[in-house]
Design a protein around this motif. Structure first.
Motif, PDB file in Angstrom:
ATOM      1  N   MET A  38       2.269   5.271   5.772  1.00  0.00           N
ATOM      2  CA  MET A  38       2.636   4.490   4.588  1.00  0.00           C
ATOM      3  C   MET A  38       4.152   4.429   4.491  1.00  0.00           C
ATOM      4  SD  MET A  38      -0.053   3.412   3.236  1.00  0.00           S
ATOM      5  CE  MET A  38      -1.740   3.643   3.729  1.00  0.00           C
ATOM      6  N   LEU A  39       4.754   3.808   5.476  1.00  0.00           N
ATOM      7  CA  LEU A  39       6.209   3.702   5.489  1.00  0.00           C
ATOM      8  C   LEU A  39       6.604   2.239   5.524  1.00  0.00           C
ATOM      9  CD1 LEU A  39       6.929   6.442   8.160  1.00  0.00           C
ATOM     10  CD2 LEU A  39       7.392   6.614   5.718  1.00  0.00           C
TER      11      LEU A  39
ATOM     12  N   LEU B 111      11.721   6.297  -2.394  1.00  0.00           N
ATOM     13  CA  LEU B 111      10.925   5.257  -3.057  1.00  0.00           C
ATOM     14  C   LEU B 111       9.916   5.843  -4.046  1.00  0.00           C
ATOM     15  CD1 LEU B 111      10.223   2.219  -3.172  1.00  0.00           C
ATOM     16  CD2 LEU B 111       8.580   2.629  -1.357  1.00  0.00           C
TER      17      LEU B 111
ATOM     18  N   TYR C 222      -6.094  12.421  -3.601  1.00  0.00           N
ATOM     19  CA  TYR C 222      -4.751  11.880  -3.758  1.00  0.00           C
ATOM     20  C   TYR C 222      -4.688  10.778  -4.823  1.00  0.00           C
ATOM     21  CZ  TYR C 222      -0.058  10.452  -2.494  1.00  0.00           C
ATOM     22  OH  TYR C 222       1.285  10.160  -2.535  1.00  0.00           O
TER      23      TYR C 222
ATOM     24  N   ILE D  64       0.746  13.362  -7.274  1.00  0.00           N
ATOM     25  CA  ILE D  64       2.100  13.796  -6.916  1.00  0.00           C
ATOM     26  C   ILE D  64       2.586  14.801  -7.950  1.00  0.00           C
ATOM     27  CG2 ILE D  64       4.510  13.055  -6.734  1.00  0.00           C
ATOM     28  CD1 ILE D  64       3.421  10.380  -5.592  1.00  0.00           C
TER      29      ILE D  64
ATOM     30  N   PRO E   8      -2.018   7.966  -7.522  1.00  0.00           N
ATOM     31  CA  PRO E   8      -1.151   8.864  -6.766  1.00  0.00           C
ATOM     32  C   PRO E   8      -0.084   9.516  -7.640  1.00  0.00           C
ATOM     33  CG  PRO E   8      -1.482   6.848  -5.538  1.00  0.00           C
ATOM     34  CD  PRO E   8      -2.115   6.641  -6.872  1.00  0.00           C
ATOM     35  N   LYS E   9       0.298   8.828  -8.690  1.00  0.00           N
ATOM     36  CA  LYS E   9       1.288   9.393  -9.589  1.00  0.00           C
ATOM     37  C   LYS E   9       0.823  10.751 -10.117  1.00  0.00           C
ATOM     38  CE  LYS E   9       4.376   7.085 -12.766  1.00  0.00           C
ATOM     39  NZ  LYS E   9       4.607   5.782 -13.332  1.00  0.00           N
TER      40      LYS E   9
ATOM     41  N   LEU F 285      -6.149   7.767  -4.797  1.00  0.00           N
ATOM     42  CA  LEU F 285      -6.244   6.370  -4.379  1.00  0.00           C
ATOM     43  C   LEU F 285      -7.621   5.794  -4.688  1.00  0.00           C
ATOM     44  CD1 LEU F 285      -4.296   6.433  -1.016  1.00  0.00           C
ATOM     45  CD2 LEU F 285      -3.696   5.151  -3.064  1.00  0.00           C
TER      46      LEU F 285
ATOM     47  N   HIS G 144      -0.809   9.852   5.506  1.00  0.00           N
ATOM     48  CA  HIS G 144      -2.010   9.051   5.727  1.00  0.00           C
ATOM     49  C   HIS G 144      -2.290   8.808   7.185  1.00  0.00           C
ATOM     50  CE1 HIS G 144      -2.416   8.037   1.429  1.00  0.00           C
ATOM     51  NE2 HIS G 144      -1.124   8.303   1.446  1.00  0.00           N
TER      52      HIS G 144
ATOM     53  N   ARG H 286       0.837  -1.203   0.000  1.00  0.00           N
ATOM     54  CA  ARG H 286       0.000   0.000   0.000  1.00  0.00           C
ATOM     55  C   ARG H 286       0.876   1.259   0.000  1.00  0.00           C
ATOM     56  NH1 ARG H 286      -4.989   2.293   0.881  1.00  0.00           N
ATOM     57  NH2 ARG H 286      -5.979   0.517  -0.075  1.00  0.00           N
ATOM     58  N   ALA H 287       1.944   1.199   0.782  1.00  0.00           N
ATOM     59  CA  ALA H 287       2.857   2.346   0.793  1.00  0.00           C
ATOM     60  C   ALA H 287       3.425   2.571  -0.603  1.00  0.00           C
ATOM     61  CB  ALA H 287       3.981   2.111   1.797  1.00  0.00           C
ATOM     62  N   ALA H 288       3.811   1.490  -1.254  1.00  0.00           N
ATOM     63  CA  ALA H 288       4.345   1.612  -2.615  1.00  0.00           C
ATOM     64  C   ALA H 288       3.290   2.197  -3.542  1.00  0.00           C
ATOM     65  CB  ALA H 288       4.803   0.242  -3.107  1.00  0.00           C
ATOM     66  N   ASP H 289       2.069   1.725  -3.379  1.00  0.00           N
ATOM     67  CA  ASP H 289       0.971   2.210  -4.220  1.00  0.00           C
ATOM     68  C   ASP H 289       0.775   3.713  -4.048  1.00  0.00           C
ATOM     69  OD1 ASP H 289      -1.144   2.218  -5.939  1.00  0.00           O
ATOM     70  OD2 ASP H 289      -2.581   1.325  -4.549  1.00  0.00           O
ATOM     71  N   THR H 290       0.835   4.182  -2.797  1.00  0.00           N
ATOM     72  CA  THR H 290       0.615   5.618  -2.582  1.00  0.00           C
ATOM     73  C   THR H 290       1.732   6.458  -3.183  1.00  0.00           C
ATOM     74  OG1 THR H 290       1.769   5.618  -0.461  1.00  0.00           O
ATOM     75  CG2 THR H 290      -0.602   5.262  -0.398  1.00  0.00           C
ATOM     76  N   LEU H 291       2.824   5.827  -3.567  1.00  0.00           N
ATOM     77  CA  LEU H 291       3.906   6.579  -4.193  1.00  0.00           C
ATOM     78  C   LEU H 291       3.910   6.388  -5.702  1.00  0.00           C
ATOM     79  CD1 LEU H 291       6.588   5.907  -1.506  1.00  0.00           C
ATOM     80  CD2 LEU H 291       5.395   8.046  -1.983  1.00  0.00           C
ATOM     81  N   GLY H 292       2.824   5.838  -6.215  1.00  0.00           N
ATOM     82  CA  GLY H 292       2.689   5.720  -7.661  1.00  0.00           C
ATOM     83  C   GLY H 292       3.371   4.498  -8.251  1.00  0.00           C
ATOM     84  N   ILE H 293       3.723   3.523  -7.421  1.00  0.00           N
ATOM     85  CA  ILE H 293       4.338   2.299  -7.940  1.00  0.00           C
ATOM     86  C   ILE H 293       3.230   1.294  -8.245  1.00  0.00           C
ATOM     87  CG2 ILE H 293       5.830   0.346  -7.358  1.00  0.00           C
ATOM     88  CD1 ILE H 293       7.398   2.365  -5.593  1.00  0.00           C
TER      89      ILE H 293
END
Ligand SMILES: Nc1ncnc2c1ncn2[C@@H]1O[C@H](COP(=O)(O)OP(=O)(O)OP(=O)(O)O)[C@@H](O)[C@H]1O
Ligand SMILES: [Mg+2]
Lengths: 373, 507
Positions: free
Chosen positions: B92-93, B105, B54, B80, B76-77, B56, B88, A240-247
């Motif tokens: 989201m870490l 990342l 955002y 951003i 999100p892309k 999602l 969040h 989910r973290a990756a998803d929120t960064l556009g991955i």
């Protein structure tokens, strides 16, 4: 890898080697035995190393793959089949046939891994079930085709299995020359020359074995030094973290499972194109699972998994050498003449290692969990 | 202040989830350099709206404009790229990554294909200096306190040049000190032209820091007000739709016999450090003992040991007159202990199970929910419906996975489950974290009512207000020890604050 694991691995390997040296010393010089054990260890560790790398790519991205065994078996069969077709039906010579064989091995394994990706990433089927499907399918398909093509009356080869185009040739790695050069520079003692003679040939191996070692290094580099690796690990730890960064989580998982397919394909090719020039039903014989054990013991790192594979490799090397030295085994060591005892060593080691007595390993946090938005 | 231009505008946003209209024609806008607070009950649709902004979630209808230009945000892309960053509600870490790895990342710099760690570390140091966000780029995120993790999240957004920052309940997990630090950072950010959407349930914070306040209820915007023209009472009424009693009414306690006696208890944390050091206290029936303290002074480990989740390293625990040191959580539960854990997602719920099953997690094997090993769906269903009603849990049905509920409603599921069986001791660690004022009112009243019926309560909270409002006696924990225990009537907020910061009681 932590020191506990490292010392355990070193200890076991030293122990296994010592046994062989003690037994064989009646017939051979220790250096020679050690060198030959080393070479055998490297060779037999190959499918385990590659299988473990396959697992690492899958699981680091969050997809559990217990179908590696089946992927290897599929690759072993189709690689061999392609090589035979090239050689005896299309009349190509040995080398091109073998190369095409390797490519087909990889292709068939990648197709199997694609099936796994579709099942577990797209359809979110339980990943253990996906892997089991592959294992069962592989045994069925390869067994059936093997019978139909080679042994049924009226089949292509009509019960007359053609001569396979042999195995992949040994590649000479100029270690001996290198050591000798150093010996000369440093004034060349006799001992140095003995060493060069004994160990110079350890790395003269067949191509898949050499590739496996290089792939360990490459995989480590990819996983821990590149963008691809960072994203792969992120997707396996916290999708989910990756998803929120556009991955794109699904895409990363697909591609990593396919990379795993390539690795397992090479491992499969080892069986029929490098180790022996023939196919037998279910010939992978649980190596895919031992590879998973190596992956776990190596804490999902390429070098760790390689070290663990070498332990299993050494255990098998012990078994092989015990047969060589069968006649010179001292009387008080008769237990080592019992092929069951020796043959069980790799499996007993697997069990010891998997019980986790050498400390806990930590899988990727999202390993085995389908990702839902 | 002159009217600043609008940087973000959402118009007519509607979002349906199966069974819930989470956003219903929502209009929302954000001006440059302002802090726009978003208030609303649990499940009002705040997080949903932010997730739409955002990228999602995809809205069913509605339009989003950034700097006056309509934008299409599919992922999100896109957001951003449009300069939107989000911290969040649940971080989201990646815990096993370093700060630098987490920050880069998805937006990595490479040299010849190799990750350029040095460049990232340099840039992170720059950012942290520029916005006075102190951080060690090489630390492993999972080992950092939440307040610092949050800083990582903020830097993550700034690293991507976010001009619009969404903070979803950033203060819910912070200590008062950390929250104050955050406000300083937020002011600094707005001074530099960043615009912030700030979601919280704490009305004091909103009044203190927001430039504008928008209130949502049941998926709709109820109104937008200026903090100068409102107060806590009015805001609470706007959110909940009725008057809320913000102060807890309670009669003096009538303590009975001791239900929990802790003697010289010591506990080690996962690194083997002694985080609870020889703690002694008692909780009696019919009283609430509050444990005050800045987070990380051993409260977590103490509660885990009392509830059977962590072994003790020395000392005794007597519960209901029996020695219960090292006993299993099941035995403790059966003897009448209820536990509201600190981390609801990790220790309180099975997120992928339906609400109904989560409501019987501690009693499923007993009559009437399990008979001879067989689950009884009718009984479980009736129980779920009753608790959903009683505790006002906002869920479309008892059979929705609990992970799909809003954060506050997840918390209510735990509270409902723990308070609904035969108990004589409640151990509550941050029981109202992330809850709206209406729900806090309800849970506080419930806890006081249970006390009056003879329940012993051990309340651990980082909210000084909560400790002051509920406790009959207050123990202050500092560096693993209880430094003082006082009568709640005979102490001031300020005095408690000093003790929590390590001041010696005799001085
Ligand atoms: N992924 C989802 N699937 C189904 N329903 C959802 C989903 N996400 C949210 N909901 C529902 O939408 C409603 C709004 O939830 P949301 O998380 O936006 O509330 P919130 O205002 O942020 O509340 P809180 O203050 O408790 O965090 C809730 O009823 C919730 O159950
Ligand atoms: Mg929310």
């Amino acid at each position: 890898m932590d020191w506990k694991r490292f010392s355990f691995i070193t200890l076991v390997i030293v122990l296994l080697f010592t046994v062989v040296v003690l037994v064989g010393s009646a017939a051979q010089k220790p250096v020679v035995i050690i060198a030959s054990m080393l070479a055998t260890t490297l060779t037999v560790a190959t499918p385990l190393t590659l299988g473990a790398l396959s697992g690492i790519f899958c699981e680091r991205s969050g997809v559990v793959n217990i179908g590696i065994e089946g992927m290897m078996l599929t690759a072993a069969f189709f690689g061999w089949l392609a090589a035979i077709y090239m050689n005896s039906i299309f009349g190509f010579s040995s080398m091109p046939s073998l190369i095409v064989g390797v490519l087909f091995a990889i292709l068939s394994s990648v197709l199997m891994s694609l099936l796994h990706a579709v099942l577990s990433v797209t359809f979110k089927v339980d990943q253990i079930i996906g892997g089991t499907v592959i294992n069962i399918l592989a045994v069925g398909v390869t067994g059936f085709l093997n019978r139909q093509l080679f042994f049924e009356k009226g089949s292509v080869f009509g019960g007359n299995v053609p001569h396979a185009p042999g195995t992949l040739p040994i590649i000479h790695v100029p270690v001996q020359e290198g050591v000798e050069a150093i010996c000369k520079l440093t004034g060349g003692t006799e001992g140095c020359q003995t060493l060069a003679n004994a160990f110079g040939k350890v790395f003269d191996q067949q191509p898949i074995t050499i590739a496996a070692i290089l792939l360990v290094i490459l995989s480590h580099f990819i996983l821990f030094k590149t963008r691809w690796g960072l994203r792969t690990r992120a997707v396996g730890e916290h999708p989910r973290a990756a998803d929120t960064l556009g991955i794109n989580v699904q895409r990363m998982r697909y591609l990593n499972v396919l990379i795993g397919g390539v690795m397992a394909g090479l491992a499969g090719a080892y069986f029929t194109l490098e180790s022996v020039p023939s196919f037998e039903p279910v010939m992978t014989n649980g190596r895919g699972f031992i590879a998973l054990a190596a992956m776990i013991f190596g804490n999902w790192t390429p070098f760790g998994a390689w070290a663990a594979s070498l332990v299993f490799g050494a255990a098998q090397a012990l078994q092989i050498n015990m047969q060589v030295f069968r006649d010179v085994i001292p009387a008080q060591w008769t237990i080592l003449q019992n092929s069951y005892v020796v043959g069980l060593t790799p499996y007993i080691l697997t069990m010891i290692i998997l019980t986790g007595i050498i400390g806990k390993t930590i899988p990727p946090a999202a390993d085995g969990q389908p990702y839902e938005k | 202040m002159t009217e600043q231009p609008i940087v973000l505008e959402a118009k007519g946003i509607t979002k349906n989830f199966p069974g819930v209209l989470a956003n219903d024609q929502v209009d929302f806008d954000l001006r440059k350099g302002e802090i726009h607070a978003l208030l609303g009950e649990n499940g009002a649709g705040k997080t949903t709206l932010m997730n739409i902004l955002y990228g999602l979630y995809k809205p069913d209808s509605g339009e989003i404009k950034v700097n006056g230009q309509p934008v299409v945000i599919h992922s999100p892309k896109d957001s951003i790229e449009a300069g939107i960053g989000m911290v969040h509600q649940h971080f989201m870490l990646v815990p096993v990554f370093t700060v630098a790895e987490n920050i880069m990342l998805g937006d990595e710099t490479t040299r010849y294909g190799v990750l350029d760690q040095k460049a990232v570390v340099r840039r992170v140091k720059e950012l942290s200096k520029q916005y006075s966000l102190e951080i060690d780029p090489n630390a492993i995120v999972g080992q950092l306190p939440v307040g610092v993790q949050q800083r990582v999240e903020i830097i993550k957004a700034l690293y991507r040049n976010a001009q619009i920052l969404i903070l979803d309940e950033p203060t819910a997990v912070l200590t008062p000190q950390e929250a104050d630090d955050l406000f300083v950072i937020m002011r600094e950010l707005t001074r530099r032209g960043v615009s912030i959407i700030f979601i919280t349930h704490k009305l004091k914070e909103v009044l203190a820091i927001a430039d504008r306040i928008t209130v949502m209820r049941a998926g709709r915007v109820v109104g937008t007000v200026d903090p100068k023209d409102t107060n806590e009472q009015k805001l609470a009424a706007m959110m909940v739709g009725r008057e809320v009693i913000l102060k807890v009414e309670k009669k003096p306690a009538q303590p009975g016999k001791q239900v929990l006696e802790v003697e010289g208890l010591s506990v080690h944390d996962w690194r083997g450090l002694e985080t609870v050091r020889g703690v002694t206290f008692q909780v009696r029936a019919g009283e609430i003992l509050g444990i005050a303290g800045v987070q990380g002074n051993g409260q977590t480990e103490l509660v885990e040991t009392l509830t059977g989740l962590r072994p003790s390293a020395g000392g005794k625990i007597r519960f209901s007159g029996q020695d219960m040191t090292g006993k299993s959580p099941r035995l403790l539960t059966e003897t009448g202990m209820a536990h509201i854990p600190e981390d609801r997602q990790r220790h309180g719920l099975v997120l992928s199970y339906p609400v109904a099953d989560n409501l019987v997690l501690n009693t499923y094997y007993k009559q009437p929910f399990g008979v001879r090993g067989i689950m009884q769906p009718a009984a479980i269903d009736a129980n779920a419906r009753k608790l959903i009603q009683d505790f006002d849990i906002r869920t479309p049905s008892p059979y929705v996975n609990v992970g799909k509920l809003s954060g506050g409603n997840q918390q209510k599921v735990i509270v409902a489950r723990e308070l609904s069986h035969e108990i004589n001791l409640l151990i509550a660690n941050q029981p109202t974290r992330g809850l709206d004022v209406g729900s806090i009112e309800y849970i506080h009243q419930e806890i006081v009512a249970m006390r009056d019926r003879g329940l012993g309560v051990l309340l651990v909270s980082a909210e000084l207000d909560e400790i002051m409002a509920l406790s009959d006696r207050i123990a202050v924990m500092y560096r693993g020890q209880i430094v003082v225990t006082v009568d709640a009537n005979k102490v001031t907020r300020e005095q408690l604050g000093l003790w929590m910061a390590g001041a010696h009681p005799e001085e």
